[in-house]
Motif scaffolding. Structure first.
Motif, PDB file in Angstrom:
ATOM      1  N   ASN A 165       0.856  -1.178   0.000  1.00  0.00           N
ATOM      2  CA  ASN A 165       0.000   0.000   0.000  1.00  0.00           C
ATOM      3  C   ASN A 165       0.897   1.235   0.000  1.00  0.00           C
ATOM      4  OD1 ASN A 165      -3.021  -0.836   0.619  1.00  0.00           O
ATOM      5  ND2 ASN A 165      -1.704  -2.210   1.790  1.00  0.00           N
ATOM      6  N   ARG A 166       0.565   2.194  -0.844  1.00  0.00           N
ATOM      7  CA  ARG A 166       1.428   3.376  -0.972  1.00  0.00           C
ATOM      8  C   ARG A 166       0.638   4.664  -0.792  1.00  0.00           C
ATOM      9  NH1 ARG A 166       2.294   7.047  -5.172  1.00  0.00           N
ATOM     10  NH2 ARG A 166       4.325   8.107  -5.133  1.00  0.00           N
ATOM     11  N   HIS A 167       0.962   5.395   0.270  1.00  0.00           N
ATOM     12  CA  HIS A 167       0.607   6.803   0.366  1.00  0.00           C
ATOM     13  C   HIS A 167       1.674   7.611  -0.372  1.00  0.00           C
ATOM     14  CE1 HIS A 167      -2.790   7.533   3.057  1.00  0.00           C
ATOM     15  NE2 HIS A 167      -2.381   6.548   3.833  1.00  0.00           N
ATOM     16  N   GLU A 168       1.289   8.758  -0.888  1.00  0.00           N
ATOM     17  CA  GLU A 168       2.266   9.694  -1.422  1.00  0.00           C
ATOM     18  C   GLU A 168       2.867  10.473  -0.257  1.00  0.00           C
ATOM     19  OE1 GLU A 168       0.776  10.819  -5.839  1.00  0.00           O
ATOM     20  OE2 GLU A 168      -0.399  11.718  -4.230  1.00  0.00           O
ATOM     21  N   PHE A 169       4.201  10.488  -0.196  1.00  0.00           N
ATOM     22  CA  PHE A 169       4.794  11.206   0.938  1.00  0.00           C
ATOM     23  C   PHE A 169       6.257  11.513   0.681  1.00  0.00           C
ATOM     24  CE2 PHE A 169       6.785  11.775   5.074  1.00  0.00           C
ATOM     25  CZ  PHE A 169       5.946  12.768   5.575  1.00  0.00           C
ATOM     26  N   HIS A 170       6.660  12.675   1.180  1.00  0.00           N
ATOM     27  CA  HIS A 170       8.058  13.084   1.254  1.00  0.00           C
ATOM     28  C   HIS A 170       8.229  13.813   2.587  1.00  0.00           C
ATOM     29  CE1 HIS A 170      11.729  15.413   0.537  1.00  0.00           C
ATOM     30  NE2 HIS A 170      12.049  14.454  -0.316  1.00  0.00           N
ATOM     31  N   PRO A 171       9.347  13.622   3.297  1.00  0.00           N
ATOM     32  CA  PRO A 171       9.473  14.197   4.650  1.00  0.00           C
ATOM     33  C   PRO A 171       9.538  15.710   4.684  1.00  0.00           C
ATOM     34  CG  PRO A 171      11.547  13.212   3.951  1.00  0.00           C
ATOM     35  CD  PRO A 171      10.512  12.789   2.955  1.00  0.00           C
ATOM     36  N   ASP A 172       9.851  16.344   3.559  1.00  0.00           N
ATOM     37  CA  ASP A 172       9.897  17.805   3.497  1.00  0.00           C
ATOM     38  C   ASP A 172       8.704  18.395   2.761  1.00  0.00           C
ATOM     39  OD1 ASP A 172      12.511  17.841   4.722  1.00  0.00           O
ATOM     40  OD2 ASP A 172      13.306  17.203   2.789  1.00  0.00           O
ATOM     41  N   ARG A 173       8.159  17.648   1.811  1.00  0.00           N
ATOM     42  CA  ARG A 173       7.109  18.188   0.950  1.00  0.00           C
ATOM     43  C   ARG A 173       5.748  17.552   1.179  1.00  0.00           C
ATOM     44  NH1 ARG A 173      11.570  17.481  -2.376  1.00  0.00           N
ATOM     45  NH2 ARG A 173      10.714  15.556  -3.231  1.00  0.00           N
ATOM     46  N   GLY A 174       5.638  16.608   2.087  1.00  0.00           N
ATOM     47  CA  GLY A 174       4.359  15.958   2.314  1.00  0.00           C
ATOM     48  C   GLY A 174       3.891  15.220   1.078  1.00  0.00           C
ATOM     49  N   ARG A 175       2.639  15.473   0.654  1.00  0.00           N
ATOM     50  CA  ARG A 175       2.099  14.794  -0.530  1.00  0.00           C
ATOM     51  C   ARG A 175       2.418  15.537  -1.824  1.00  0.00           C
ATOM     52  NH1 ARG A 175      -1.487  13.863   3.508  1.00  0.00           N
ATOM     53  NH2 ARG A 175      -2.851  15.636   3.064  1.00  0.00           N
ATOM     54  N   ALA A 176       3.193  16.588  -1.739  1.00  0.00           N
ATOM     55  CA  ALA A 176       3.627  17.307  -2.945  1.00  0.00           C
ATOM     56  C   ALA A 176       4.875  16.613  -3.494  1.00  0.00           C
ATOM     57  CB  ALA A 176       3.905  18.776  -2.632  1.00  0.00           C
ATOM     58  N   VAL A 177       4.684  15.383  -3.988  1.00  0.00           N
ATOM     59  CA  VAL A 177       5.829  14.586  -4.428  1.00  0.00           C
ATOM     60  C   VAL A 177       6.229  14.982  -5.843  1.00  0.00           C
ATOM     61  CG1 VAL A 177       5.348  12.647  -2.909  1.00  0.00           C
ATOM     62  CG2 VAL A 177       4.259  12.722  -5.152  1.00  0.00           C
ATOM     63  N   THR A 178       7.499  14.818  -6.123  1.00  0.00           N
ATOM     64  CA  THR A 178       8.043  15.131  -7.435  1.00  0.00           C
ATOM     65  C   THR A 178       8.127  13.863  -8.284  1.00  0.00           C
ATOM     66  OG1 THR A 178      10.324  14.722  -6.777  1.00  0.00           O
ATOM     67  CG2 THR A 178       9.444  16.943  -6.392  1.00  0.00           C
ATOM     68  N   GLU A 179       8.391  14.051  -9.572  1.00  0.00           N
ATOM     69  CA  GLU A 179       8.587  12.882 -10.429  1.00  0.00           C
ATOM     70  C   GLU A 179       9.773  12.056  -9.951  1.00  0.00           C
ATOM     71  OE1 GLU A 179       9.223  11.585 -15.078  1.00  0.00           O
ATOM     72  OE2 GLU A 179       8.151  13.425 -14.576  1.00  0.00           O
ATOM     73  N   GLU A 180      10.801  12.709  -9.447  1.00  0.00           N
ATOM     74  CA  GLU A 180      11.953  11.971  -8.932  1.00  0.00           C
ATOM     75  C   GLU A 180      11.550  11.104  -7.741  1.00  0.00           C
ATOM     76  OE1 GLU A 180      11.939  15.219  -9.676  1.00  0.00           O
ATOM     77  OE2 GLU A 180      13.106  15.041 -11.529  1.00  0.00           O
ATOM     78  N   ASP A 181      10.711  11.622  -6.845  1.00  0.00           N
ATOM     79  CA  ASP A 181      10.218  10.826  -5.724  1.00  0.00           C
ATOM     80  C   ASP A 181       9.447   9.607  -6.231  1.00  0.00           C
ATOM     81  OD1 ASP A 181      11.153  12.837  -3.991  1.00  0.00           O
ATOM     82  OD2 ASP A 181       9.214  13.868  -3.999  1.00  0.00           O
TER      83      ASP A 181
END
Length: 963
Positions: free
Chosen positions: A303-319
């Motif tokens: 199961n995958r939530h969108e997440f980045h520790p600095d940007r939250g759900r504002a993930v980039t294509e690189e993420d």
């Protein structure tokens, strides 16, 4: 007439009809970048900012995409189930954090003067009202769903344009978005201005079926173009036909997650060309089995939530690309997009690299469970249109992705008539994909039976078709004819999950079981710093929330910085698509791929003798077809003298898009030879009698306190202990916020507050015997620990620890062993045993027996909430040394568990974040005879019976030597 504000509406938003996300040559202007931003605590502030001439020079700047809470406006908040506002739909609190956004732009040279213009918001949490040049163009809700607005009349082709957006944190839509994640607000996905030329391609639908009997493909591409004719071209297949025409192709290569074959195509009118990537595949339920291209599907999923520790759900294509590559590299073949449609680019990547996808609607009303589901939107007719609209927007946007093989109606929203309406609409719109929804346990509205966190025994009963019956015989018969997907299992919170292998064996054994999706992919820790600048990852409660669910947001296989947890390595091991096992004097190799042979793999073997490589080579396996097995003989191996193992690895023979040649896909370790006599007692040197001196007892390299029997020196090293150790810093699974917790049982039994009493220190002709009684206050049960010390010739020291039980000591115990304090300068550890990672009785599946080296710091696993970690299992010997040389070596008659820390288990227990842990000047060496398993009780079943540690007699036989 209601006087409620726009964001308190049951109705779907008044945006343009939903359509596919298309790659087109029509002009697109990204409006992402730095916008002007004003923050307010309420949503009823002045609308002065919508005027193009408004002076916003005093406003701050905020990047779009982003969440304003991660840029210092308001604060993040985390809840799992409970809504952080009163349940009174569609009303929300007056205290409604609001972000006003403004962005000025000019159209580029050559922007076509004809046609229409569309403003697209890819994601706005939770509702947004939009103006262009002072003209209101609409409002939107459905945070993870795309919204488009026709802005043609408001656009100024030859001058400055100003888009203004008011985003509110709370809206009626918030009642539908209670999805176990941080409550974060803003324009968190991109904002684009799209040119829509007259006679262009407004929408495209691809139907690309595959006939596994003949290898033929059937292709139909329809296009919404108004009256303009459109042509569909697939050059590689020689297709050039009118849109809407069905083409039967005698031979195509099918798409699957293992072989993601895509064909480049275009749909063109005279005004616009849309580029597509087409994958031929057919998903069916046949005789109760879910198939893709005629073969049984087995999801090895997350199961995958969108997440980045600095940007939250504002993930980039690189993420997103990093996620996909890591999944492929760890044998994950499927993703459930919990609990909303992902960024559309993520699905492009799943198409390209190959992942099966369960695409989930942006819907969860879990918090209604706290009020017995009274007023649940899933069954309240006022919400019907909004729920169907959310499903429509999911399906229409993502309908052309071959990776999407099931639609999910949402998550944990109870049951009701609105879910039935969503299912009915979806079946009519797209009968090519089965439907899934876990909380419909009757399976009235779905095609696949799914459940969460079932015990192993219940999963096996379902596999056998022997689950408990439903009250309705017709529904019961229908459900029993369905395939089963374990939509969430193995909760990856903190140390764990344990018991993965037991589930996987069932999925592979029973055709009805189609695997499942581990919860979840990544910890949602937000990067933060202490007052003195040390970095840590924050969880619920760290931002002052009144209502929160603590570190339950940190339950992933990846740490927030996308480094792998030990759990991810176990997942890779248990998900191996190639099974390698010993078979007589050969190796049995079973191909568990869906539709791939083994020609893309090389099989390499390595022979190690006491951890040293003495030979290596390759095996000629050949191209074993999917679902079949072979046995390959091992070559003649050179003689070995110690403990010897052959490790066989299947590695990529050539570069793949997701990994380089040599990447390990599967492996096994086969025992070749064990020493004929126990490791620590190959000889029996005569004991050296102890020597009393000045209140101390000297026994070879050891000095013991004559009164307490405590070891105080070992050669040149001051030491402290050994001392019976039963306690471990409880894991998230021990605390079990949504399962059967062991921590309160252990604390209730006093295992965290044991007292130690020395009953006897006896000097014999051959050594020293120390008898102790260890028990908590207020109970009569105890553990009896007897330490028998014997000095041996050659400056060696034997220690036998016998542990007995007196009276009633409740089990299971957390662990059972001894802890010894060494000087902190001894900070380098070498061991022969399982490694290199941590292992507990039901984890550590990826570890192998070998010779390993780590510093003490590297042996610590940085779980977001500190807990038991870092144990190495099956250790035969270990050396703890200083950088300048010298140290202590421990050997065991039988393998033991080894944990080495710069702090005590008690200090680990007290810590709330890793930054709370401070080295205390010691290196604490824990040697155990047993450890309780880990399980998955943080959300799901506890430790399986075979991995429980009983309160029973145990023995440790060790030999210590000064280096």
């Amino acid at each position: 007439m209601s006087d409620r504000p726009w964001y308190e509406s049951f109705a779907p938003p008044p945006a343009l009809p939903a359509r596919a996300w298309l790659d087109t040559d029509a002009p697109r202007l990204s409006l992402d970048g730095l916008w002007r931003f004003r923050y307010a605590g309420r949503a009823d502030g002045p609308l002065d900012f919508i005027r193009p001439a408004f002076d916003d020079t005093g406003w701050e700047r905020l990047p779009v995409p982003s969440h304003w809470q991660l840029h210092g406006y308001g604060a993040p908040a985390y809840t799992n189930i409970s809504y952080p506002f009163p349940l009174d739909p569609p009303r929300v609190p007056d205290e409604n954090p609001t972000g006003d956004h403004r962005h000025a732009f000019r159209l580029p040279e050559g922007w076509p003067p004809g046609g229409r213009a569309v403003l697209r918001l890819a994601g706005a949490d939770s509702a947004a009202r939009v103006w262009l040049n002072g003209v209101e163009v609409g409002w939107t809700s459905g945070s993870r769903l795309t919204s488009e607005f026709d802005v043609t009349e408001a656009l100024r082709p030859g001058g400055d344009n100003v888009v203004a957006v008011r985003v509110v944190q709370w809206s009626a839509g918030s009642y539908l978005e209670d999805q176990d994640m941080w409550w974060l607000s803003g324009l968190f996905r991109g904002v684009d201005l799209l040119a829509r030329p007259a006679g262009g391609v407004a929408d495209v639908e691809v139907r690309a079926d595959y006939d596994h009997h003949t290898g033929a493909g059937t292709l139909t591409v329809t296009a919404a173009t108004g009256q303009a004719p459109a042509r569909v071209r697939v050059p590689e297949l020689g297709v050039d036909v009118a849109a809407g025409e069905t083409v039967r192709l005698p031979r195509v290569e099918p798409w699957s997650a293992e072989r993601p074959r895509l064909y480049d195509a275009t749909v063109s009118t005279g005004a616009e060309t849309v580029t597509l990537r087409i994958g031929f595949r057919t998903v069916r339920v046949v005789d109760g089995v879910l198939t893709a291209n005629g073969r049984r599907l087995l999801f090895r999923g997350v199961n995958r939530h969108e997440f980045h520790p600095d940007r939250g759900r504002a993930v980039t294509e690189e993420d997103m690309r990093e996620d996909v590559l890591l999944m492929k590299q760890h044998n994950i073949n499927a993703v459930r997009t919990s609990h909303y449609p992902p960024h559309p680019r993520f699905l492009d990547l799943c198409d390209e690299y190959g992942l099966w996808v369960v695409d989930e609607c942006d819907l969860e009303t879990h918090g209604y469970g706290t009020v017995d589901w009274r007023g649940n939107p899933a069954d309240d007719p006022r919400w019907r249109d909004a729920l169907v609209d959310r499903m429509r927007r999911t399906v229409e946007r993502d309908k052309n992705h071959p990776s999407v093989v099931l639609w999910s109606l949402g998550n944990e929203s109870g049951s009701g008539r609105n879910l039935a309406a969503m299912a009915g609409w979806t079946r009519r719109r797209d009968p090519s994909r089965p439907l899934l929804y876990e909380r419909d346990w009757t399976c009235r509205d779905v095609d696949v039976y799914s459940r969460m966190y079932l015990p192993v025994a219940e999963v096996e009963a379902i596999g056998r078709g022997e689950e408990a019956p439903l009250d309705d015989p017709a529904l019961d018969a229908r459900r029993r004819a369905m395939p089963f997907i374990h939509v969430e299992y193995a909760h990856a919170m903190g140390n764990g999950p344990g018991g993965l292998a037991e589930y996987q064996r069932l999925y592979e054994r029973y055709p009805r079981l189609h695997g499942g999706f581990v919860w979840e992919w990544i910890d949602h820790g937000i990067r933060a710093r202490t007052d003195d600048g040390r970095e840590f990852f924050a969880y619920g409660g760290d931002f002052g929330e009144e209502v929160h669910d603590g570190n339950f947001v940190a339950d992933g296989l990846l740490f927030p910085d996308r480094t792998s947890s030990p759990g991810l390595l176990d997942v890779k091991k248990v998900f191996e698509p190639v099974q390698i096992a010993g078979s007589g004097d050969g190796v049995a190799i079973a191909n568990r791929y869906l539709d791939s042979g083994l020609s893309h793999l090389d099989f390499r073997w390595t022979l190690e003798d006491d951890g040293e490589v003495v030979a290596r080579g390759t095996l000629a396996v050949g191209d074993v077809p999917a679902g079949e097995s072979t046995v390959v003989r091992l070559p003649s191996l050179p003689a070995t003298t110690g403990e010897a193992y052959v490790t066989v690895c299947a590695v990529l023979a050539a570069d793949e898009p997701w990994a380089k040649a040599g990447h390990e896909v599967a492996s096994t370790q086969l025992e070749v030879r064990q020493p004929a006599t126990p490791r620590a007692v190959t000889t029996s040197p005569a004991p050296v009698p102890p020597r009393p001196e000045g209140g101390q007892l000297h026994a070879g390299p050891a000095v013991l306190d004559g009164r307490t029997g405590r070891l105080v020196r070992l050669g040149p090293w001051e030491v402290d202990g050994p001392r019976l150790q039963v306690w471990r810093a409880p894991t998230d699974n021990d605390r079990a916020p949504h399962g059967e917790a062991l921590e309160p049982v252990w604390r209730g039994a006093g295992l965290d507050r044991l007292t130690h009493r020395v009953d006897e220190v006896a000097v014999t002709g051959t050594g020293v015997v120390v008898r102790t009684r260890v028990a908590p206050a207020a109970v009569d049960g105890a553990l009896l620990a007897t330490y028998a010390w014997t000095a041996l010739a050659g400056d060696r020291l034997r220690l036998v620890v016998d542990i007995g039980v007196e009276g009633h000591v409740p089990g299971p115990l957390p662990m059972l062993g001894v802890v010894l304090g060494l000087p902190g300068e001894l900070d380098q550890v070498e061991w022969f045993g399982r490694g290199p990672g941590e292992a507990y009785p039901d984890t550590g599946l990826a570890t192998r027996v070998g010779r390993w080296f780590r510093t003490v710091g590297e042996l610590q696993t940085p779980y977001l909430f500190p807990q038991e970690n870092g144990r190495r299992a099956g250790v035969r010997w270990a050396s703890v040394t200083a950088g300048r040389g010298g140290g202590v070596r421990v050997e065991g008659r039988a393998p033991f568990g080894l944990t080495v820390r710069p702090w005590t288990a008690e200090a680990l227990d007290r810590a709330a974040h890793p930054t709370d842990l401070v080295a205390d000047g010691h290196t604490w060496l824990t040697l155990d005879a047993g450890h309780n398993g880990i399980g998955s009780a943080s959300c799901g079943p506890g430790v399986l019976p075979g991995y429980l540690l009983p309160a029973a007699p145990a023995r440790l036989e060790l030999e210590l030597r000064v280096l």
